[in-house]
Design an enzyme around this catalytic site. Structure first.
Site, PDB file in Angstrom:
ATOM      1  CG  ASP A 100      18.926  19.043  22.657  1.00  0.00           C
ATOM      2  OD1 ASP A 100      18.659  19.748  21.679  1.00  0.00           O
ATOM      3  OD2 ASP A 100      19.796  19.336  23.496  1.00  0.00           O
ATOM      4  CE  LYS A 142      11.619  21.377  22.005  1.00  0.00           C
ATOM      5  NZ  LYS A 142      12.716  20.789  22.773  1.00  0.00           N
ATOM      6  N   GLY A 158      17.628  23.701  17.924  1.00  0.00           N
ATOM      7  CA  GLY A 158      17.973  22.867  16.782  1.00  0.00           C
ATOM      8  C   GLY A 158      16.998  21.713  16.720  1.00  0.00           C
ATOM      9  CG  HIS A 159      13.302  21.951  16.728  1.00  0.00           C
ATOM     10  ND1 HIS A 159      12.281  22.852  16.782  1.00  0.00           N
ATOM     11  CD2 HIS A 159      13.777  21.853  17.995  1.00  0.00           C
ATOM     12  CE1 HIS A 159      12.136  23.287  18.031  1.00  0.00           C
ATOM     13  NE2 HIS A 159      13.046  22.696  18.780  1.00  0.00           N
ATOM     14  CD  GLN A 168      15.729  27.264  23.557  1.00  0.00           C
ATOM     15  OE1 GLN A 168      14.786  27.980  23.780  1.00  0.00           O
ATOM     16  NE2 GLN A 168      16.375  27.307  22.420  1.00  0.00           N
TER      17      GLN A 168
HETATM   18  P1  IMP Z   1      21.593  30.153  25.290  1.00  0.00           P
HETATM   19  O1  IMP Z   1      20.146  29.817  25.058  1.00  0.00           O
HETATM   20  O2  IMP Z   1      22.418  30.108  24.039  1.00  0.00           O
HETATM   21  O3  IMP Z   1      21.773  31.416  26.071  1.00  0.00           O
HETATM   22  O4  IMP Z   1      22.206  28.987  26.238  1.00  0.00           O
HETATM   23  C1  IMP Z   1      21.773  28.798  27.573  1.00  0.00           C
HETATM   24  C2  IMP Z   1      21.676  27.314  27.895  1.00  0.00           C
HETATM   25  O5  IMP Z   1      20.601  26.745  27.166  1.00  0.00           O
HETATM   26  C3  IMP Z   1      22.916  26.486  27.538  1.00  0.00           C
HETATM   27  O6  IMP Z   1      23.061  25.455  28.498  1.00  0.00           O
HETATM   28  C4  IMP Z   1      22.553  25.881  26.199  1.00  0.00           C
HETATM   29  O7  IMP Z   1      23.266  24.689  25.933  1.00  0.00           O
HETATM   30  C5  IMP Z   1      21.078  25.617  26.429  1.00  0.00           C
HETATM   31  N1  IMP Z   1      20.321  25.557  25.171  1.00  0.00           N
HETATM   32  C6  IMP Z   1      19.953  26.578  24.383  1.00  0.00           C
HETATM   33  N2  IMP Z   1      19.246  26.129  23.330  1.00  0.00           N
HETATM   34  C7  IMP Z   1      19.138  24.804  23.471  1.00  0.00           C
HETATM   35  C8  IMP Z   1      18.473  23.772  22.710  1.00  0.00           C
HETATM   36  O8  IMP Z   1      17.821  23.993  21.700  1.00  0.00           O
HETATM   37  N3  IMP Z   1      18.594  22.502  23.211  1.00  0.00           N
HETATM   38  C9  IMP Z   1      19.265  22.233  24.353  1.00  0.00           C
HETATM   39  N4  IMP Z   1      19.896  23.154  25.084  1.00  0.00           N
HETATM   40  C10 IMP Z   1      19.826  24.422  24.648  1.00  0.00           C
END
Ligand code: IMP
Length: 419
Positions: free
Chosen positions: A13, A16, A40-41, A222
Site C-alpha cells: 500500500d 505503487k 489493490g492498486h 504487496q
Molecule cells: P493474504 O495475502 O491474503 O494471504 O494475506 C496475508 C497478509 O498480507 C495479510 O496481512 C494481508 O493484510 C497482507 N496483504 C495481502 N495483500 C496485501 C496488499 O495488497 N497490501 C497490503 N497488505 C496486503
C-alpha cells in the site's frame, strides 16, 4: 530501452499503482509476477478513481501491454469482473492483456480454506484478505495445483474435482465447515475460462521479447515485509514479493534489469496482524490514517499507521537491489508540527508482537500545503529537509515524490527510462 522493477519497501500500500501509472506513459508493457487479487492498486485519473486488484495498472494506457506472469495466482471470477468493469469504463482489453498459461487458479475451496483457517486461528490469525491466496500457493508447491493450461489439455475437470474433494474432506472433517459443490464449481469455472481463453499464452517468451526491445515495468504487489521468506513471518503473504519473486514469477532475464525503484510512503502502514515497530497507536496515528484515507483497497479494513521505518527501508534496498526511491503521500504529513523517523530497534518478539528499544529521530514539520507541487525547489524547506534526511539515512536517491493522488501531482527528479 529500459526495464524497471517497482517494489513496495514496507508492508504494501505504498502507492505503487499511481507510480506505475505515471511511468506507464513511457512504457510498452506492464507486468505482474506474484500475488493475486489480494492486491489493490488505486489510480486517480482526472478525478476518477479506479482500483485494480489483478490486472497490471498499465491497462489504463492504450500504448501499454499488460501481462499477468506465471507467478500470479488467478481467480477467474475476479479476473472476469475486473475485465468487465474496465470494458464498461471504455478501456480496451483485447490485444493488450496477456495471461500466462502457467498461472495457478484459485478455486472456491481455496477461499473456503483460507477463511476457515483464519477463523480457527482466532487471536493468532494472520489477518489475510480471505481471497484464497495462501491455500492456492500451498497446492502449487505441493504439485497438485491447477494451472490455466489444464483447461486446454482437458485435465481440468478431473484434476480440480480430485483436488476439491480433498479440500472438502479437510473443510468438513477438520474445520467443521460446509463442503463446496464440486460438480457445479467445475462447470462454472469452465464457463469463466471460456471468456478469457483468448488471452492465455506463453508470457515468458513474450516478456523476454518485449524486454529486449522496449520499456517494461514489473509491478510488484504487496511489499517487501510481506515476503514469505524475508518478511515478518508468519504475518506475511504466501509469495516472494521481492526481486527473487520477479525472476521466478515472470521468467525475466535478470541481466536485462536496468533499475529497481522502491516505493516508499512518507510514513508506514500495515493492514492485517503482526509486528509493527514504529506503529502510532495514538491520536497522531489516527490523524494520519484519516488524512491519508488509509483504508485497504481490497478489504476496506483500516490500515495501521506509524512513522517511517528506516531500518526496514535499508533492508528493503538490499533485498531488492534498489537504485532509487519514489516517496508517496508526502502531503499527508502537511499538518504535523513534528515528524519522526524510526532508525533502530532490537529483535521483534513474535510471541508478544512487541519490539524493544525503538529509537527515533525527530524533525520539524513544514505545516504548509504541499499538495500538487511539481518541483522539488517549490517544496517548503522543512519538507526538503525531511526528504534529504531519508536519503542520507538509507544512502539512496529519492527520484520521484508524489504530492497527491492524481497522475499530475508528482515531482520527477530523474528520468528513469533514460538510465
Ligand atoms: P493474504 O495475502 O491474503 O494471504 O494475506 C496475508 C497478509 O498480507 C495479510 O496481512 C494481508 O493484510 C497482507 N496483504 C495481502 N495483500 C496485501 C496488499 O495488497 N497490501 C497490503 N497488505 C496486503
Amino acid at each position: 530501452m529500459s526495464n524497471i522493477f517497482l517494489v513496495g519497501t514496507h508492508w504494501g500500500d505504498e502507492g505503487k499503482g499511481k507510480i506505475v501509472d505515471v511511468l506507464s506513459e513511457c512504457a510498452d508493457a506492464c507486468i505482474r509476477f506474484q500475488g493475486g487479487h489480494n492486491a489493490g492498486h488505486t489510480l486517480v485519473i482526472n478525478g476518477v478513481t479506479t482500483i485494480l486488484h489483478l490486472i497490471p495498472s498499465g491497462i489504463l494506457r492504450d500504448n501499454c501491454k499488460s501481462i499477468i506472469g506465471n507467478g500470479v495466482v488467478v481467480s477467474l471470477d475476479a479476473l472476469n469482473q475486473e475485465i468487465m468493469s474496465l470494458k464498461n469504463a471504455g478501456i480496451k482489453i483485447d490485444k493488450k492483456l496477456f495471461i500466462s498459461k502457467n498461472c495457478h487458479i484459485i478455486l472456491p475451496s481455496h477461499v473456503a480454506l483460507d477463511v476457515a483457517r483464519e477463523q480457527a486461528l482466532a487471536d493468532r490469525s494472520i489477518g489475510t484478505t480471505g481471497r484464497g491466496i495462501g491455500p492456492t500457493y500451498e497446492d502449487k508447491v505441493s504439485r497438485r495445483g491447477i494451472r490455466l493450461e489444464d483447461f486446454e489439455s482437458n485435465v481440468f475437470e478431473s484434476k480440480s474435482s480430485e483436488l476439491m474433494s480433498y479440500h472438502n474432506f479437510i473443510l468438513e472433517n477438520y474445520y467443521q465447515q460446509n463442503k463446496i459443490d464440486v460438480e457445479k464449481t467445475v462447470t462454472d469455472m469452465r464457463t469463466e475460462y471460456e471468456k478469457i481463453k483468448h488471452l492465455v499464452c506463453d508470457t515468458t517468451a513474450l516478456i523476454n521479447d518485449l524486454s529486449s526491445k522496449s520499456n517494461c515495468i514489473f509491478e510488484g504487489a504487496q511489499g517487501t515485509m510481506l515476503d514469505v521468506d524475508h518478511g515478518t513471518y508468519p504475518y506475511v503473504t504466501s509469495s516472494n514479493t521481492t526481486l527473487a519473486g520477479l525472476l521466478s514469477g515472470s521468467g525475466f532475464n535478470v541481466n536485462k534489469l536496468d533499475y529497481s525503484l522502491g516505493i516508499l510512503k512518507a510514513y508506514t502502514t500495515r493492514v492485517g496482524h503482526g509486528p509493527f515497530p514504529s506503529e502510532l497507536d495514538n491520536e497522531i496515528g489516527k490523524n494520519i490514517a484519516k488524512w491519508g484515507g488509509e483504508k485497504g483497497a481490497t478489504t476496506g479494513r483500516d490500515r495501521r499507521c506509524g512513522w517511517l521505518d528506516s531500518k526496514i527501508l535499508k533492508k528493503s534496498i538490499q533485498l531488492n537491489r534498489i537504485n532509487g526511491l519514489a516517496l508517496t503521500k508526502l502531503d499527508v504529513l502537511d499538518n504535523l508540527d513534528k515528524i519522526k523517523i524510526c532508525i533502530d530497534y532490537g529483535d521483534i518478539n513474535y510471541q508478544t508482537l512487541t519490539t524493544p528499544n525503538v529509537k527515533y529521530i525527530e524533525m520539524d514539520g513544514w505545516e504548509k500545503p504541499t499538495v500538487g507541487i511539481n518541483s522539488f525547489n517549490d517544496l517548503p524547506s522543512n519538507a526538503q529537509r525531511y526528504i534529504e534526511k531519508i536519503e542520507e539515512l538509507c544512502e539512496t536517491r529519492i527520484a520521484m515524490i508524489s504530492t497527491g493522488p492524481d497522475r499530475r501531482q508528482v515531482i520527477c527528479r530523474d528520468d528513469l527510462f533514460a538510465k
